[in-house]
Design an enzyme around this catalytic site. Structure first.
Site, PDB file in Angstrom:
ATOM      1  N   ASP A 215       0.873  -1.177   0.000  1.00  0.00           N
ATOM      2  CA  ASP A 215       0.000   0.000   0.000  1.00  0.00           C
ATOM      3  C   ASP A 215       0.906   1.221   0.000  1.00  0.00           C
ATOM      4  O   ASP A 215       1.328   1.694   1.043  1.00  0.00           O
ATOM      5  CB  ASP A 215      -0.892  -0.043   1.245  1.00  0.00           C
ATOM      6  CG  ASP A 215      -1.645   1.268   1.447  1.00  0.00           C
ATOM      7  OD1 ASP A 215      -1.740   2.060   0.488  1.00  0.00           O
ATOM      8  OD2 ASP A 215      -2.125   1.488   2.568  1.00  0.00           O
TER       9      ASP A 215
ATOM     10  N   HIS B  96       2.372  -8.248  -7.339  1.00  0.00           N
ATOM     11  CA  HIS B  96       2.338  -8.749  -5.966  1.00  0.00           C
ATOM     12  C   HIS B  96       3.364  -9.856  -5.829  1.00  0.00           C
ATOM     13  O   HIS B  96       3.927 -10.316  -6.822  1.00  0.00           O
ATOM     14  CB  HIS B  96       0.937  -9.290  -5.622  1.00  0.00           C
ATOM     15  CG  HIS B  96       0.612 -10.585  -6.299  1.00  0.00           C
ATOM     16  ND1 HIS B  96       0.231 -10.659  -7.623  1.00  0.00           N
ATOM     17  CD2 HIS B  96       0.644 -11.863  -5.852  1.00  0.00           C
ATOM     18  CE1 HIS B  96       0.017 -11.927  -7.941  1.00  0.00           C
ATOM     19  NE2 HIS B  96       0.264 -12.681  -6.886  1.00  0.00           N
TER      20      HIS B  96
HETATM   21 ZN   LIG Z   1      -0.713 -16.277  -5.004  1.00  0.00          ZN
END
Ligand SMILES: [Zn+2]
Length: 213
Positions: A110, A192
């Protein structure tokens, strides 16, 4: 053909073998396992991952200091070096199910402090080894993209979808070494880190190894 005509018998045998081969190929094609997506971008809605909407505050580096009794080649702490790390998909749910096969957690950053993961904060975030061990790199794999294993005696930890590697195949690293940068390579719908822990070949829930405070 006559039973004693071995040449014909041989031809039929060959035809039979070819037909059998085609059937086997067809069977394999039809039964090809569909590769599940091991990671998904859920940053827009952390509640999907079973979290509250709040971002999870993570200190820079201090979460990698393991308590007494945790040896250097056991995983410990958060692999993402950033101020605000959020889990965008939990263990054993969604594309991380079944946990025995695809168990992992997805972590992102974030960057702007609004409580949600965001691509701008996540791309290029340093990814650290959570244990000491040997580096095993697979580039451009599917579904894991640029992937690193850190392999120890009993444990290995997996780091998927990296944009860049910061170590070489075969390197030995200590816990805390930056092994790559967060990215969105492979089967990934947004930047990610897909983080896995295996203990003696058994998938573990990383949440039991303090990846988040
Ligand atoms: Zn994953």
């Amino acid at each position: 053909m006559n039973w004693y005509d071995l040449s014909d018998y041989g031809n039929n045998y060959k035809r039979g073998a070819v037909a059998l081969g085609l059937i086997v190929v067809l069977f394999l094609l039809l039964n090809r396992p569909t590769t599940p997506t091991i990671s998904a971008w859920r940053g827009e809605n952390p509640s999907v991952a079973g979290l509250s909407g709040a971002a999870i505050q993570v200190g820079q580096g201090d979460t990698l200091v393991a308590p007494p009794g945790i040896s250097s080649d056991q995983p410990w702490g958060n692999p993402v070096a950033a101020n605000r790390v959020v889990m965008t998909q939990g263990y054993g749910v969604g594309s991380h199910a079944p946990a025995e096969v695809w168990g992992a957690i997805d972590l992102a950053v974030d960057g702007n402090g609004d409580g949600l993961a965001d691509p701008a904060g996540s791309v290029g975030a340093p990814v650290r080894a959570t244990m000491s061990g040997y580096i095993d790199i697979t580039a451009d794999s599917w579904p894991a993209g640029n992937h690193v294993w850190v392999i120890g005696n009993e444990y290995k930890t997996g780091y998927a979808h990296l944009s860049e590697f910061k170590v070489q195949d075969g390197d030995y690293v200590e816990r805390g070494t930056i092994i790559g940068l967060m990215g969105s390579t492979g089967s990934s719908s947004g930047p990610h880190l897909d983080y896995q822990i295996w203990h003696n070949g058994v998938n573990q829930n990383p949440l039991n190894y303090h990846p988040l405070p």
